[in-house]
Design a protein around this motif. Structure first.
Motif, PDB file in Angstrom:
ATOM      1  N   PHE A 194      -2.908   2.689  -3.558  1.00 18.86           N
ATOM      2  CA  PHE A 194      -2.431   3.902  -3.556  1.00 18.86           C
ATOM      3  C   PHE A 194      -3.673   5.126  -2.970  1.00 18.86           C
ATOM      4  CE2 PHE A 194      -1.574   8.154  -5.399  1.00 18.86           C
ATOM      5  CZ  PHE A 194      -0.141   8.197  -5.283  1.00 18.86           C
ATOM      6  N   ALA A 195      -2.991   6.018  -2.105  1.00 20.20           N
ATOM      7  CA  ALA A 195      -3.979   6.913  -1.568  1.00 20.20           C
ATOM      8  C   ALA A 195      -3.082   8.266  -1.388  1.00 20.20           C
ATOM      9  CB  ALA A 195      -4.176   6.374   0.105  1.00 20.20           C
ATOM     10  N   LYS A 196      -3.829   9.209  -1.668  1.00 18.66           N
ATOM     11  CA  LYS A 196      -3.456  10.599  -1.584  1.00 18.66           C
ATOM     12  C   LYS A 196      -3.634  11.388  -0.485  1.00 18.66           C
ATOM     13  CE  LYS A 196      -1.667  12.938  -4.332  1.00 18.66           C
ATOM     14  NZ  LYS A 196      -0.365  13.613  -4.193  1.00 18.66           N
ATOM     15  N   SER A 197      -4.394  10.823   0.618  1.00 21.36           N
ATOM     16  CA  SER A 197      -4.717  11.582   1.629  1.00 21.36           C
ATOM     17  C   SER A 197      -4.710  10.839   3.024  1.00 21.36           C
ATOM     18  CB  SER A 197      -6.070  12.185   1.554  1.00 21.36           C
ATOM     19  OG  SER A 197      -7.282  11.432   1.557  1.00 21.36           O
ATOM     20  N   LEU A 198      -4.829  11.211   4.061  1.00 23.76           N
ATOM     21  CA  LEU A 198      -5.066  10.646   5.358  1.00 23.76           C
ATOM     22  C   LEU A 198      -6.244   9.638   5.263  1.00 23.76           C
ATOM     23  CD1 LEU A 198      -3.887   9.704   8.027  1.00 23.76           C
ATOM     24  CD2 LEU A 198      -4.902  11.725   9.072  1.00 23.76           C
ATOM     25  N   GLY A 199      -7.286  10.199   5.060  1.00 25.69           N
ATOM     26  CA  GLY A 199      -8.504   9.567   5.002  1.00 25.69           C
ATOM     27  C   GLY A 199      -8.754   8.636   4.071  1.00 25.69           C
ATOM     28  N   ASP A 200      -8.224   8.898   2.879  1.00 23.86           N
ATOM     29  CA  ASP A 200      -8.268   7.590   1.832  1.00 23.86           C
ATOM     30  C   ASP A 200      -7.278   6.362   2.201  1.00 23.86           C
ATOM     31  OD1 ASP A 200      -9.832   9.117   0.219  1.00 23.86           O
ATOM     32  OD2 ASP A 200      -8.276   9.800  -1.061  1.00 23.86           O
ATOM     33  N   ALA A 201      -6.159   6.580   3.035  1.00 25.84           N
ATOM     34  CA  ALA A 201      -5.377   5.776   3.277  1.00 25.84           C
ATOM     35  C   ALA A 201      -6.053   4.945   4.429  1.00 25.84           C
ATOM     36  CB  ALA A 201      -4.098   6.463   3.892  1.00 25.84           C
ATOM     37  N   VAL A 202      -6.575   5.509   5.521  1.00 23.87           N
ATOM     38  CA  VAL A 202      -7.361   4.828   6.587  1.00 23.87           C
ATOM     39  C   VAL A 202      -8.470   3.957   5.788  1.00 23.87           C
ATOM     40  CG1 VAL A 202      -8.958   5.193   8.215  1.00 23.87           C
ATOM     41  CG2 VAL A 202      -6.924   6.452   8.104  1.00 23.87           C
ATOM     42  N   MET A 249       0.872  -1.150   0.087  1.00 22.29           N
ATOM     43  CA  MET A 249       0.132   0.014   0.006  1.00 22.29           C
ATOM     44  C   MET A 249       1.107   1.154   0.189  1.00 22.29           C
ATOM     45  SD  MET A 249      -2.797   1.156   2.843  1.00 22.29           S
ATOM     46  CE  MET A 249      -3.081   2.743   3.286  1.00 22.29           C
ATOM     47  N   LEU A 250       0.736   2.236  -1.026  1.00 24.68           N
ATOM     48  CA  LEU A 250       1.662   3.154  -1.338  1.00 24.68           C
ATOM     49  C   LEU A 250       0.847   4.427  -0.948  1.00 24.68           C
ATOM     50  CD1 LEU A 250       4.294   4.706  -1.918  1.00 24.68           C
ATOM     51  CD2 LEU A 250       3.422   4.796  -4.219  1.00 24.68           C
ATOM     52  N   VAL A 251       1.151   5.410   0.077  1.00 20.68           N
ATOM     53  CA  VAL A 251       0.410   6.436   0.686  1.00 20.68           C
ATOM     54  C   VAL A 251       1.278   7.712   0.094  1.00 20.68           C
ATOM     55  CG1 VAL A 251      -0.750   7.510   2.493  1.00 20.68           C
ATOM     56  CG2 VAL A 251      -0.435   5.130   2.309  1.00 20.68           C
ATOM     57  N   ASP A 252       0.777   8.702  -0.572  1.00 23.64           N
ATOM     58  CA  ASP A 252       1.672   9.768  -1.035  1.00 23.64           C
ATOM     59  C   ASP A 252       0.918  10.938  -0.378  1.00 23.64           C
ATOM     60  OD1 ASP A 252       3.414  11.509  -2.111  1.00 23.64           O
ATOM     61  OD2 ASP A 252       3.120  10.888  -4.265  1.00 23.64           O
ATOM     62  N   LEU A 253       1.324  11.094   0.976  1.00 20.60           N
ATOM     63  CA  LEU A 253       0.729  12.378   1.685  1.00 20.60           C
ATOM     64  C   LEU A 253       1.528  13.644   1.375  1.00 20.60           C
ATOM     65  CD1 LEU A 253       0.512  10.721   5.137  1.00 20.60           C
ATOM     66  CD2 LEU A 253      -1.308  11.030   3.614  1.00 20.60           C
ATOM     67  N   SER A 254       2.518  13.751   0.764  1.00 16.87           N
ATOM     68  CA  SER A 254       3.207  14.808   0.381  1.00 16.87           C
ATOM     69  C   SER A 254       2.624  15.681  -0.731  1.00 16.87           C
ATOM     70  CB  SER A 254       4.691  14.626   0.184  1.00 16.87           C
ATOM     71  OG  SER A 254       5.434  15.761  -0.367  1.00 16.87           O
TER      72      SER A 254
END
Length: 271
Positions: A33-41, A5-10
């Motif tokens: 793949f998630a671009k925000s904290l909410g999407d990642a959760v 799971m790749l999370v790109d918060l930057s």
């Protein structure tokens, strides 16, 4: 094949870098793949993963919150942070939540590949990791928000055990190579760790820097050899990693308060 799971918060996306990675050759499949904290959760709660990689450049606080959430739900889930700051406070926060590897900015594609290889070795058997992830999902779906302080303490204990294993590997490397020129950079490369993060991790657990520990081990072995063998001083210096005898004399006197010759005489008299 380990599912990532790749999370790109930057705001400074690493999409171009990660798209050029040959994930399959590294032993992974990019499963989410998630671009925000909410999407990642939301994504972590729905699916099972073997590894979570979080890009946190200029998004450190969100990244740490995500680590806290994941660690609460699945205490054994391997976590890798990339693009963070390399200061003691940031590294300490990462260690508190059991982050397995920390790759600060700026980093190269090769450094990221090395970290991913290290994580692959750490993950071990894929079925065990999947089981851990499954338990994390079950806890979340059952409403595990009422976890007790005991569970939190258990998570912290597990994270510490993982770190102790890493520190023990560093110490074993030092013990086996004490007669050679040793650097933390060399050790971190062999273990596929970021050098700065490994140094912070070592200091956090041992209450001394790696170089202080290395000097201690060299000097304590030199003292033992002076007390228990008839080796000449230059031979002892070589056995503890010093080629220049004058430098060994200087470090030994600084460490013990007396010269190597005086130390031997003192202990031969009291023996």
């Amino acid at each position: 094949m380990h599912k990532v799971m790749l999370v790109d918060l930057s705001p400074h996306s690493i999409a171009n870098q990660t798209h050029s990675l040959d994930w399959r050759r590294l032993g992974y499949s990019l499963g989410g793949f998630a671009k925000s904290l909410g999407d990642a959760v939301s994504l972590f709660s729905r699916e099972r993963f073997s590894l979570v990689v979080i890009h946190i450049r200029d998004a450190h606080a969100e990244g740490i919150r995500l680590c806290e959430f994941i660690r609460d739900k699945c205490k054994r889930m391997p976590l890798m942070l990339v693009g963070g700051r390399m200061d003691f406070h940031s590294a300490r926060e990462a260690m508190h939540y059991g982050v397995n590897d920390y790759l600060p900015a700026p980093f190269t594609l090769e450094e990221m590949k090395d970290s991913l290889r290290n994580m692959r070795e750490m993950i071990g058997d894929e079925s065990d990791t999947a089981a851990a992830s499954s338990r994390g999902d079950i806890l979340y779906q059952a409403g595990a928000g009422d976890e007790t302080g005991g569970e939190t303490a258990e998570n912290a204990a597990d994270a510490r055990l993982r770190d102790v294993h890493v520190i023990d590997r560093v110490k074993a490397y030092v013990e086996e190579s004490l007669d050679q020129a040793i650097t933390l950079k060399e050790i971190s490369t062999s273990m596929h760790f970021n050098c700065s993060y490994l140094g912070q991790k070592f200091k956090y657990h041992e209450n001394m820097t790696f170089n202080e520990y290395l000097l201690q081990q060299r000097m304590e072995k030199a003292k033992f050899l002076l007390e228990h063998t008839g080796l000449r001083i230059y031979e002892i210096a070589n056995k503890v990693g010093y080629i220049e005898i004058d430098w060994f004399y200087k470090k030994f006197k600084s460490y013990t308060g007396v010269s190597a010759n005086a130390y031997r005489k003192m202990h031969s008299i009291t023996a």
